[in-house]
Design a protein around this motif. Structure first.
Motif, PDB file in Angstrom:
ATOM      1  N   LEU A 267       0.994  -1.103   0.008  1.00 52.61           N
ATOM      2  CA  LEU A 267      -0.071   0.178  -0.013  1.00 52.61           C
ATOM      3  C   LEU A 267       0.806   1.290  -0.106  1.00 52.61           C
ATOM      4  CD1 LEU A 267      -2.717  -1.201   2.420  1.00 52.61           C
ATOM      5  CD2 LEU A 267      -3.154  -0.669   0.166  1.00 52.61           C
ATOM      6  N   ALA A 268       1.993   1.211   0.834  1.00 51.89           N
ATOM      7  CA  ALA A 268       2.865   2.335   0.877  1.00 51.89           C
ATOM      8  C   ALA A 268       3.534   2.684  -0.671  1.00 51.89           C
ATOM      9  CB  ALA A 268       3.817   2.097   1.841  1.00 51.89           C
ATOM     10  N   SER A 269       3.981   1.477  -1.143  1.00 53.03           N
ATOM     11  CA  SER A 269       4.481   1.566  -2.675  1.00 53.03           C
ATOM     12  C   SER A 269       3.477   2.325  -3.610  1.00 53.03           C
ATOM     13  CB  SER A 269       5.127   0.218  -3.004  1.00 53.03           C
ATOM     14  OG  SER A 269       6.220  -0.481  -2.276  1.00 53.03           O
ATOM     15  N   ALA A 270       2.338   1.787  -3.502  1.00 52.35           N
ATOM     16  CA  ALA A 270       1.282   2.257  -4.493  1.00 52.35           C
ATOM     17  C   ALA A 270       0.971   3.776  -4.156  1.00 52.35           C
ATOM     18  CB  ALA A 270       0.128   1.260  -4.128  1.00 52.35           C
ATOM     19  N   THR A 271       0.687   4.179  -2.811  1.00 50.89           N
ATOM     20  CA  THR A 271       0.400   5.368  -2.532  1.00 50.89           C
ATOM     21  C   THR A 271       1.499   6.324  -3.184  1.00 50.89           C
ATOM     22  OG1 THR A 271      -0.876   4.483  -0.767  1.00 50.89           O
ATOM     23  CG2 THR A 271      -0.278   6.821  -0.597  1.00 50.89           C
ATOM     24  N   THR A 272       2.944   5.867  -2.822  1.00 52.07           N
ATOM     25  CA  THR A 272       3.967   6.833  -3.251  1.00 52.07           C
ATOM     26  C   THR A 272       3.982   7.065  -4.774  1.00 52.07           C
ATOM     27  OG1 THR A 272       5.042   6.226  -1.148  1.00 52.07           O
ATOM     28  CG2 THR A 272       6.403   7.033  -2.990  1.00 52.07           C
ATOM     29  N   HIS A 273       3.670   5.813  -5.399  1.00 49.32           N
ATOM     30  CA  HIS A 273       3.859   5.755  -6.908  1.00 49.32           C
ATOM     31  C   HIS A 273       2.770   6.407  -7.662  1.00 49.32           C
ATOM     32  CE1 HIS A 273       5.599   4.531 -10.679  1.00 49.32           C
ATOM     33  NE2 HIS A 273       4.509   3.974 -10.963  1.00 49.32           N
ATOM     34  N   PHE A 274       1.462   6.199  -6.999  1.00 48.91           N
ATOM     35  CA  PHE A 274       0.582   6.420  -7.918  1.00 48.91           C
ATOM     36  C   PHE A 274      -0.300   7.842  -7.426  1.00 48.91           C
ATOM     37  CE2 PHE A 274       0.598   2.030  -8.691  1.00 48.91           C
ATOM     38  CZ  PHE A 274       0.846   2.044 -10.230  1.00 48.91           C
ATOM     39  N   ILE A 275      -0.140   8.335  -6.095  1.00 49.02           N
ATOM     40  CA  ILE A 275      -0.641   9.584  -5.558  1.00 49.02           C
ATOM     41  C   ILE A 275       0.351  10.565  -5.097  1.00 49.02           C
ATOM     42  CG2 ILE A 275      -2.062  10.329  -3.622  1.00 49.02           C
ATOM     43  CD1 ILE A 275      -3.422   8.379  -5.466  1.00 49.02           C
ATOM     44  N   GLU A 276       1.288  10.223  -4.465  1.00 54.62           N
ATOM     45  CA  GLU A 276       2.022  11.314  -3.760  1.00 54.62           C
ATOM     46  C   GLU A 276       3.191  11.998  -4.728  1.00 54.62           C
ATOM     47  OE1 GLU A 276       4.338   9.940  -0.490  1.00 54.62           O
ATOM     48  OE2 GLU A 276       2.586   9.503   0.732  1.00 54.62           O
ATOM     49  N   THR A 277       3.892  11.104  -5.533  1.00 55.43           N
ATOM     50  CA  THR A 277       4.860  11.693  -6.743  1.00 55.43           C
ATOM     51  C   THR A 277       4.066  12.256  -7.763  1.00 55.43           C
ATOM     52  OG1 THR A 277       6.290   9.626  -6.251  1.00 55.43           O
ATOM     53  CG2 THR A 277       6.482  10.824  -8.211  1.00 55.43           C
ATOM     54  N   PRO A 278       3.020  11.796  -8.207  1.00 49.86           N
ATOM     55  CA  PRO A 278       2.300  12.697  -9.523  1.00 49.86           C
ATOM     56  C   PRO A 278       1.882  14.031  -8.770  1.00 49.86           C
ATOM     57  CG  PRO A 278       1.668  10.434  -9.353  1.00 49.86           C
ATOM     58  CD  PRO A 278       2.197  10.699  -8.069  1.00 49.86           C
ATOM     59  N   VAL A 279       1.217  14.115  -7.298  1.00 48.27           N
ATOM     60  CA  VAL A 279       0.765  15.518  -6.909  1.00 48.27           C
ATOM     61  C   VAL A 279       2.192  16.266  -6.747  1.00 48.27           C
ATOM     62  CG1 VAL A 279      -0.426  16.424  -5.051  1.00 48.27           C
ATOM     63  CG2 VAL A 279      -1.148  14.387  -5.830  1.00 48.27           C
ATOM     64  N   ARG A 280       2.922  15.750  -6.059  1.00 43.94           N
ATOM     65  CA  ARG A 280       4.238  16.628  -5.779  1.00 43.94           C
ATOM     66  C   ARG A 280       4.790  17.331  -7.314  1.00 43.94           C
ATOM     67  NH1 ARG A 280       7.745  12.912  -1.665  1.00 43.94           N
ATOM     68  NH2 ARG A 280       6.233  13.079  -0.002  1.00 43.94           N
ATOM     69  N   SER A 281       4.805  16.585  -8.334  1.00 46.16           N
ATOM     70  CA  SER A 281       4.981  17.266  -9.448  1.00 46.16           C
ATOM     71  C   SER A 281       4.038  17.968 -10.242  1.00 46.16           C
ATOM     72  CB  SER A 281       5.654  16.188 -10.404  1.00 46.16           C
ATOM     73  OG  SER A 281       4.770  14.997 -10.713  1.00 46.16           O
ATOM     74  N   TRP A 282       2.858  17.903  -9.940  1.00 50.94           N
ATOM     75  CA  TRP A 282       1.679  18.549 -10.689  1.00 50.94           C
ATOM     76  C   TRP A 282       1.985  20.039 -10.865  1.00 50.94           C
ATOM     77  CZ3 TRP A 282      -3.629  19.681  -7.889  1.00 50.94           C
ATOM     78  CH2 TRP A 282      -4.530  19.923  -8.819  1.00 50.94           C
ATOM     79  N   GLY A 283       2.087  20.788 -11.767  1.00 55.35           N
ATOM     80  CA  GLY A 283       2.318  21.950 -12.022  1.00 55.35           C
ATOM     81  C   GLY A 283       0.980  22.930 -12.067  1.00 55.35           C
ATOM     82  N   TRP A 284      -0.032  22.324 -12.088  1.00 54.30           N
ATOM     83  CA  TRP A 284      -1.032  23.470 -12.181  1.00 54.30           C
ATOM     84  C   TRP A 284      -1.297  24.185 -11.263  1.00 54.30           C
ATOM     85  CZ3 TRP A 284      -5.504  24.461  -9.586  1.00 54.30           C
ATOM     86  CH2 TRP A 284      -6.433  25.011 -10.286  1.00 54.30           C
ATOM     87  N   PRO A 285      -1.073  23.918 -10.069  1.00 50.91           N
ATOM     88  CA  PRO A 285      -1.354  24.836  -8.811  1.00 50.91           C
ATOM     89  C   PRO A 285      -0.348  26.218  -8.967  1.00 50.91           C
ATOM     90  CG  PRO A 285      -1.509  22.804  -8.009  1.00 50.91           C
ATOM     91  CD  PRO A 285      -0.918  22.526  -9.210  1.00 50.91           C
ATOM     92  N   LEU A 286       0.754  25.867  -9.697  1.00 51.99           N
ATOM     93  CA  LEU A 286       1.853  26.690  -9.447  1.00 51.99           C
ATOM     94  C   LEU A 286       1.893  27.656 -10.856  1.00 51.99           C
ATOM     95  CD1 LEU A 286       5.018  24.405  -8.583  1.00 51.99           C
ATOM     96  CD2 LEU A 286       3.380  25.742  -7.257  1.00 51.99           C
ATOM     97  N   ALA A 287       0.902  27.383 -11.773  1.00 53.38           N
ATOM     98  CA  ALA A 287       1.089  28.359 -13.061  1.00 53.38           C
ATOM     99  C   ALA A 287       0.481  29.742 -12.457  1.00 53.38           C
ATOM    100  CB  ALA A 287       0.203  27.594 -13.952  1.00 53.38           C
ATOM    101  N   ARG A 288      -0.562  29.805 -11.818  1.00 55.02           N
ATOM    102  CA  ARG A 288      -0.952  31.082 -11.242  1.00 55.02           C
ATOM    103  C   ARG A 288      -0.816  31.018  -9.764  1.00 55.02           C
ATOM    104  NH1 ARG A 288      -4.006  33.756 -15.267  1.00 55.02           N
ATOM    105  NH2 ARG A 288      -4.516  32.426 -17.173  1.00 55.02           N
TER     106      ARG A 288
END
Length: 376
Positions: free
Chosen positions: A352-373
């Motif tokens: 569960l930790a591996s899946a959460t890190t790979h599919f949830i945490e990492t994509p959200v951390r690299s999500w650029g939309w909130p930083l655009a404005r």
């Protein structure tokens, strides 16, 4: 790096940091991995305090201090609001996933009589006040029957960390302003401030632990000294010089002390008083030992790829292991896990930790939309 990650870079030097000072320190990541494994193993099989959570508290402040001190000494703006927003953008996705999973499992598997308490603790966990919720309910953290515990009880430490992540940047900003006004080096001011926090909080922790240990365990004021020690180690690190052989010995002493704390001492009724210095000073020894470059150094073990990968998922593993354990004990109607089902609990938590890190945490951390404005 905490139980939640902050900054993976190494410490800056006192004056002009060299490129080597800014490198990722895999031995610290390995230290985080060992700390979370200690927490998980002790929770699942031993039912004792390992000192691993205390090490996480120290490491979180250590890395936060490195990051903010670098900014101040290089003249960069602290941008506190951006820091806080970015921090909780990293912390909350895993938290929300686990809280929703716990609510679903509670509705399906936990007796309805326990639903109101778990719902209250869900909100307390999400808002980072779970430690005060547990203290107010006089929860016994050392109860032998884990099946009767809340599946969110472990959020107490994350709540304290969240509170410190709000407080510590304010201390940095205030200390920087004071140092500039007095014409003093900011590092000197920070050492003085965190030194006072360390001494006053440790004194409070010792006194409170002696009179009301159950409340002291969850009290933020009784834990601030652990964070302050991490900050002091970070601030003093550029001035600490030792030969490679000395650092090799120091590292192994630290590792031995760290791993032996919960095995040699029945520390439950003494935490978080002075006895917590044992695992914290052990971790400090490993940090000071640093990267020795020696084939005999403890950093060679801690920097091994499996431990570094474990360190990468340590936050999610901490989030998952306790609710998985408690829900299983409720279903199995057992007070504690045995060898086999405990191993299954740990394996499930790792997946569960591996899946959460790979599919949830990492994509959200690299999500650029909130930083655009800025307004986003």
């Amino acid at each position: 790096m905490t139980i939640a990650g902050i900054d993976r870079n190494g410490p800056a030097s006192a004056a002009s940091p060299t490129p080597a000072d800014r490198r990722f320190r895999p031995e610290v990541q390995g230290l985080r991995a060992l700390a979370v494994l200690m927490v998980v193993i002790y929770h699942v099989w031993l039912g004792r305090v390992s000192g691993g959570v205390d090490i996480f508290l120290l490491l979180s402040a250590f890395l936060l201090t490195i990051s903010f001190t670098r900014k101040i000494e290089s003249g960069r703006p602290l941008r506190l609001l951006a820091y806080w927003l970015g921090l909780f953008k990293r912390l909350l996705p895993g938290v929300v996933v686990v809280l929703l999973a716990v609510l679903g499992a509670t509705a399906l598997l936990v007796p309805s009589s326990r639903w109101p308490g778990i719902l209250d603790q869900t909100w307390a966990s999400l808002l980072y006040v779970q430690n005060w919720e547990l203290a107010g309910n006089a929860v016994n953290y050392y109860a032998l029957d884990n099946s009767a515990a809340s599946p969110l009880q472990h959020f107490w430490s994350l709540s304290i960390q969240g509170q410190v992540f709000l407080l510590w940047p304010l201390i940095f900003a205030g200390s920087a302003l004071a140092a500039r006004a007095l014409g003093r080096p900011v590092r000197t001011a920070l050492i003085a401030v965190f030194g006072m926090v360390f001494l006053s909080s440790l004194a409070f922790s010792v006194g409170q632990t002696a009179t009301d240990q159950a409340a002291a365990y969850f009290d933020t004021r009784a834990r601030l000294w652990e964070f302050a020690l991490g900050s002091l180690v970070a601030l003093a690190l550029p001035y600490l010089r030792a030969s490679v052989p000395v650092r090799v010995v120091l590292g192994w002493i630290g590792l031995g002390a760290m791993l032996s704390c919960g095995l040699l001492l029945q520390v439950q009724q003494q935490f978080p008083g002075y006895i917590a210095l044992w695992p914290l000073l052990a971790a400090a020894c490993i940090i000071v030992a640093g990267r020795t470059g020696s084939r005999y150094g403890v950093d060679r073990l801690l920097a091994a790829a499996p431990l570094v990968r474990m360190g990468n998922i340590s936050y999610a593993l901490y989030l998952w292991h306790w609710p998985v354990l408690v829900i299983w004990l409720v279903v199995a109607e057992k007070p504690a896990a045995g060898l086999l089902d405990g191993a299954v609990v740990i394996a499930a938590s790792l997946l569960l930790a591996s899946a959460t890190t790979h599919f949830i945490e990492t994509p959200v951390r690299s999500w650029g939309w909130p930083l655009a404005r800025r307004r986003r």
